[in-house]
Motif scaffolding. Structure first.
Motif, mmCIF file in Angstrom:
data_model
loop_
_atom_site.group_PDB
_atom_site.id
_atom_site.type_symbol
_atom_site.label_atom_id
_atom_site.label_comp_id
_atom_site.label_asym_id
_atom_site.label_seq_id
_atom_site.Cartn_x
_atom_site.Cartn_y
_atom_site.Cartn_z
ATOM 1 N N GLU A 144 0.867 -1.174 0.000
ATOM 2 C CA GLU A 144 0.000 0.000 0.000
ATOM 3 C C GLU A 144 0.904 1.224 0.000
ATOM 4 O O GLU A 144 1.719 1.398 0.905
ATOM 5 C CB GLU A 144 -0.876 -0.006 1.251
ATOM 6 N N VAL A 145 0.774 2.042 -1.044
ATOM 7 C CA VAL A 145 1.626 3.217 -1.215
ATOM 8 C C VAL A 145 0.747 4.457 -1.142
ATOM 9 O O VAL A 145 -0.305 4.517 -1.777
ATOM 10 C CB VAL A 145 2.372 3.159 -2.569
ATOM 11 N N GLN A 146 1.200 5.432 -0.375
ATOM 12 C CA GLN A 146 0.453 6.677 -0.237
ATOM 13 C C GLN A 146 1.332 7.848 -0.641
ATOM 14 O O GLN A 146 2.531 7.855 -0.360
ATOM 15 C CB GLN A 146 -0.013 6.857 1.209
ATOM 16 N N TYR A 147 0.712 8.822 -1.315
ATOM 17 C CA TYR A 147 1.398 10.046 -1.743
ATOM 18 C C TYR A 147 0.733 11.243 -1.080
ATOM 19 O O TYR A 147 -0.478 11.272 -0.924
ATOM 20 C CB TYR A 147 1.259 10.292 -3.245
ATOM 21 N N LYS A 148 1.534 12.228 -0.773
ATOM 22 C CA LYS A 148 1.019 13.556 -0.430
ATOM 23 C C LYS A 148 1.662 14.481 -1.448
ATOM 24 O O LYS A 148 2.883 14.595 -1.504
ATOM 25 C CB LYS A 148 1.402 13.959 0.987
ATOM 26 N N GLN A 149 0.844 15.093 -2.294
ATOM 27 C CA GLN A 149 1.347 15.887 -3.414
ATOM 28 C C GLN A 149 1.192 17.374 -3.165
ATOM 29 O O GLN A 149 0.302 17.798 -2.432
ATOM 30 C CB GLN A 149 0.601 15.508 -4.698
ATOM 31 N N THR A 150 2.054 18.158 -3.837
ATOM 32 C CA THR A 150 1.979 19.611 -3.718
ATOM 33 C C THR A 150 0.903 20.204 -4.622
ATOM 34 O O THR A 150 0.585 21.375 -4.502
ATOM 35 C CB THR A 150 3.334 20.264 -4.054
ATOM 36 N N GLY A 151 0.360 19.410 -5.535
ATOM 37 C CA GLY A 151 -0.688 19.887 -6.435
ATOM 38 C C GLY A 151 -1.686 18.785 -6.711
ATOM 39 O O GLY A 151 -1.529 17.653 -6.247
ATOM 40 N N TYR A 152 -2.710 19.113 -7.470
ATOM 41 C CA TYR A 152 -3.722 18.134 -7.833
ATOM 42 C C TYR A 152 -3.200 17.211 -8.927
ATOM 43 O O TYR A 152 -2.401 17.620 -9.771
ATOM 44 C CB TYR A 152 -4.997 18.829 -8.323
ATOM 45 N N TYR A 153 -3.674 15.980 -8.923
ATOM 46 C CA TYR A 153 -3.315 15.013 -9.961
ATOM 47 C C TYR A 153 -3.876 15.487 -11.296
ATOM 48 O O TYR A 153 -5.053 15.826 -11.402
ATOM 49 C CB TYR A 153 -3.866 13.636 -9.603
ATOM 50 N N THR A 154 -3.023 15.530 -12.312
ATOM 51 C CA THR A 154 -3.414 15.960 -13.650
ATOM 52 C C THR A 154 -3.015 14.875 -14.640
ATOM 53 O O THR A 154 -1.849 14.795 -15.040
ATOM 54 C CB THR A 154 -2.712 17.290 -14.017
ATOM 55 N N PRO A 155 -3.945 14.011 -15.043
ATOM 56 C CA PRO A 155 -3.604 12.912 -15.953
ATOM 57 C C PRO A 155 -2.908 13.364 -17.236
ATOM 58 O O PRO A 155 -2.004 12.694 -17.718
ATOM 59 C CB PRO A 155 -4.956 12.263 -16.257
ATOM 60 N N ALA A 156 -3.284 14.517 -17.775
ATOM 61 C CA ALA A 156 -2.687 14.995 -19.028
ATOM 62 C C ALA A 156 -1.202 15.327 -18.867
ATOM 63 O O ALA A 156 -0.457 15.334 -19.846
ATOM 64 C CB ALA A 156 -3.441 16.215 -19.529
ATOM 65 N N ALA A 157 -0.767 15.592 -17.654
ATOM 66 C CA ALA A 157 0.637 15.938 -17.411
ATOM 67 C C ALA A 157 1.488 14.707 -17.097
ATOM 68 O O ALA A 157 2.696 14.812 -16.924
ATOM 69 C CB ALA A 157 0.731 16.929 -16.263
ATOM 70 N N GLU A 158 0.861 13.551 -17.040
ATOM 71 C CA GLU A 158 1.574 12.332 -16.679
ATOM 72 C C GLU A 158 2.431 11.837 -17.839
ATOM 73 O O GLU A 158 2.052 11.941 -18.993
ATOM 74 C CB GLU A 158 0.557 11.261 -16.291
ATOM 75 N N GLY A 159 3.588 11.309 -17.523
ATOM 76 C CA GLY A 159 4.481 10.736 -18.522
ATOM 77 C C GLY A 159 5.188 9.535 -17.927
ATOM 78 O O GLY A 159 4.965 9.184 -16.769
ATOM 79 N N ALA A 160 6.045 8.911 -18.706
ATOM 80 C CA ALA A 160 6.760 7.740 -18.201
ATOM 81 C C ALA A 160 8.033 7.517 -19.007
ATOM 82 O O ALA A 160 8.173 8.015 -20.125
ATOM 83 C CB ALA A 160 5.871 6.506 -18.269
#
Length: 125
Positions: free
Chosen positions: A59-75
């Motif tokens: 189980e992995v948890q994140y605390k992010q500085t901004g909202y999740y934006t799928p369009a900005a995702e890359g790999a």
């Protein structure tokens, strides 16, 4: 950026510097995060993030500085020879998405040649 922790099981967590103007561009850092060791990893803006699960369940948890934006995702390809990440798993089970990602040089080429970068200034990786 994001703060990552593992609250059940364990993972090998990796951050890769994708800031093209950084002296540490293309370098990676990895460590084991687990419910037992209670370590956390902060992944700054401009870094790629990935992990390998080391247990049957994690189980992995994140605390992010901004909202999740799928369009900005890359790999990036998990096994990119230029990055040479020392993954603790030789033959991982990968999602379909993770099976066909570009190498870092290909990603940089796409970024440098993108119309957004050339004509609108683009944003730094």
């Amino acid at each position: 950026g994001k703060l990552v922790r593992c609250t059940a099981g364990g993972i090998f967590d990796v951050a890769v510097d994708l800031r093209v103007d950084s002296p540490t561009f293309g370098q990676w850092f990895g460590l084991e995060l687990s419910a037992d060791n209670k370590r956390q990893l902060y992944v700054p803006v401009g870094f790629a993030h990935g992990f390998a699960t080391l247990s049957d369940v994690a189980e992995v948890q994140y605390k992010q500085t901004g909202y999740y934006t799928p369009a900005a995702e890359g790999a990036i390809a998990w096994n990119d020879p230029q990055l040479a990440i020392n993954w603790p798993i030789a033959n991982p089970i990968l999602s379909k998405r993770d099976q066909c990602q570009p190498s870092l040089p290909s990603l940089i080429w796409l970024y440098e040649c993108s119309p957004a970068r050339r004509y609108r200034g683009g944003s730094q990786l």
